[in-house]
Motif scaffolding. Structure first.
Motif, mmCIF file in Angstrom:
data_model
loop_
_atom_site.group_PDB
_atom_site.id
_atom_site.type_symbol
_atom_site.label_atom_id
_atom_site.label_comp_id
_atom_site.label_asym_id
_atom_site.label_seq_id
_atom_site.Cartn_x
_atom_site.Cartn_y
_atom_site.Cartn_z
ATOM 1 N N MET A 1 0.843 -1.193 0.000
ATOM 2 C CA MET A 1 0.000 0.000 0.000
ATOM 3 C C MET A 1 0.879 1.243 0.000
ATOM 4 N N THR A 2 0.628 2.143 -0.923
ATOM 5 C CA THR A 2 1.372 3.393 -0.999
ATOM 6 C C THR A 2 0.390 4.547 -1.154
ATOM 7 N N THR A 3 0.795 5.733 -0.732
ATOM 8 C CA THR A 3 -0.048 6.914 -0.879
ATOM 9 C C THR A 3 0.650 7.941 -1.763
ATOM 10 N N GLU A 4 -0.163 8.715 -2.450
ATOM 11 C CA GLU A 4 0.335 9.718 -3.388
ATOM 12 C C GLU A 4 -0.545 10.958 -3.294
ATOM 13 N N THR A 5 0.073 12.109 -3.156
ATOM 14 C CA THR A 5 -0.658 13.375 -3.159
ATOM 15 C C THR A 5 -0.650 13.956 -4.563
ATOM 16 N N VAL A 6 -1.818 14.369 -5.020
ATOM 17 C CA VAL A 6 -1.971 14.871 -6.382
ATOM 18 C C VAL A 6 -2.594 16.264 -6.331
ATOM 19 N N ALA A 7 -1.935 17.240 -6.947
ATOM 20 C CA ALA A 7 -2.466 18.600 -7.007
ATOM 21 C C ALA A 7 -3.570 18.673 -8.052
ATOM 22 N N THR A 8 -4.709 19.263 -7.671
ATOM 23 C CA THR A 8 -5.807 19.480 -8.612
ATOM 24 C C THR A 8 -6.254 20.938 -8.504
ATOM 25 N N ASP A 9 -7.103 21.362 -9.419
ATOM 26 C CA ASP A 9 -7.621 22.733 -9.372
ATOM 27 C C ASP A 9 -8.553 22.962 -8.185
ATOM 28 N N ALA A 10 -8.938 21.884 -7.490
ATOM 29 C CA ALA A 10 -9.777 21.997 -6.306
ATOM 30 C C ALA A 10 -8.965 21.839 -5.019
ATOM 31 N N GLY A 11 -7.638 21.704 -5.163
ATOM 32 C CA GLY A 11 -6.774 21.468 -4.012
ATOM 33 C C GLY A 11 -6.094 20.118 -4.118
ATOM 34 N N ASP A 12 -5.304 19.785 -3.116
ATOM 35 C CA ASP A 12 -4.580 18.515 -3.137
ATOM 36 C C ASP A 12 -5.503 17.344 -2.816
ATOM 37 N N ALA A 13 -5.477 16.336 -3.681
ATOM 38 C CA ALA A 13 -6.167 15.078 -3.431
ATOM 39 C C ALA A 13 -5.139 14.034 -3.015
#
Length: 209
Positions: A1-13
């Protein structure tokens, strides 16, 4: 299991990846407006489907990552989902767009434009409780790709028999409420309810090809 932060136009997902050893598909699943990826059905799928060759990506919308308690408008949820999609598609595998409740609506609304392989709608909120005239059926019927609905038999947001005819498939979880909880008097178990979900989704995914 790994986690990843993704920048979007609504904020970080945030994406929590549960990877299959020999994946042939990615199932991306978003949460509802009243909770996060800890929902029992999402955790059951993440624990089971990698064994069937499906990598499961549990997606936390920016409002949850930011610690807010109230979900934003549907348009903002769609923006967050669109922003996460490139990361979901990065493995180069077909992506099933999925979600529970509000997340199911997001998956249906954006499936065609994002090129989703299929849609998994868990506890699709067909209407607000007690307001069947406020139908959201057109979102479901307009997904434009193979769609599976998994619905609790006692879901106040829409029981299976309330759903209109359409080209989608539907699996009923007997006695289940909107969170697929089953009462003790039901004569079945919570474990069995989750098995119906995981077995049903695994079989549907296998048939997608």
């Amino acid at each position: 299991m790994t986690t990843e932060t993704v920048a979007t136009d609504a904020g970080d997902a945030r994406i929590t990846w549960h990877e299959a050893k020999r994946a042939r598909l990615v199932l991306a699943v978003g949460h509802g407006a009243g909770g996060g990826i800890e929902a029992r059905d999402l955790q059951a799928l993440a624990g089971t489907l990698p064994g069937h060759g499906v990598t499961v990506a549990l997606v936390e919308q920016p409002w949850r990552v930011a610690g807010k308690k109230v979900a934003p408008a549907p348009k903002t949820l769609d923006t967050g989902w669109r922003g996460v999609w490139p990361a979901l598609a990065k493995p180069g595998l077909p992506v099933i767009s999925g979600g529970r409740s509000a997340g199911a609506r997001v998956a249906c609304r954006t499936a065609a434009e994002l090129g989703a392989h299929a849609v998994l709608a868990l506890s699709f909120p067909l209407h607000p409780p007690g307001r069947p005239e406020k139908s959201r059926a057109q979102e479901l019927l307009g997904a434009g790709v193979p769609t599976l609905v998994v619905q609790g038999g006692n879901d106040p947001f829409g029981r299976p028999e309330e759903f209109p005819d359409g080209s989608y498939e539907l699996i009923e979880v007997p006695y289940g409420d909107h969170g697929f909880a089953v009462p003790k008097r039901a004569g079945t178990t919570q474990e069995r309810a989750l098995e119906i979900i995981t077995d049903g989704v695994a079989g549907w995914v296998a048939a997608l090809g």
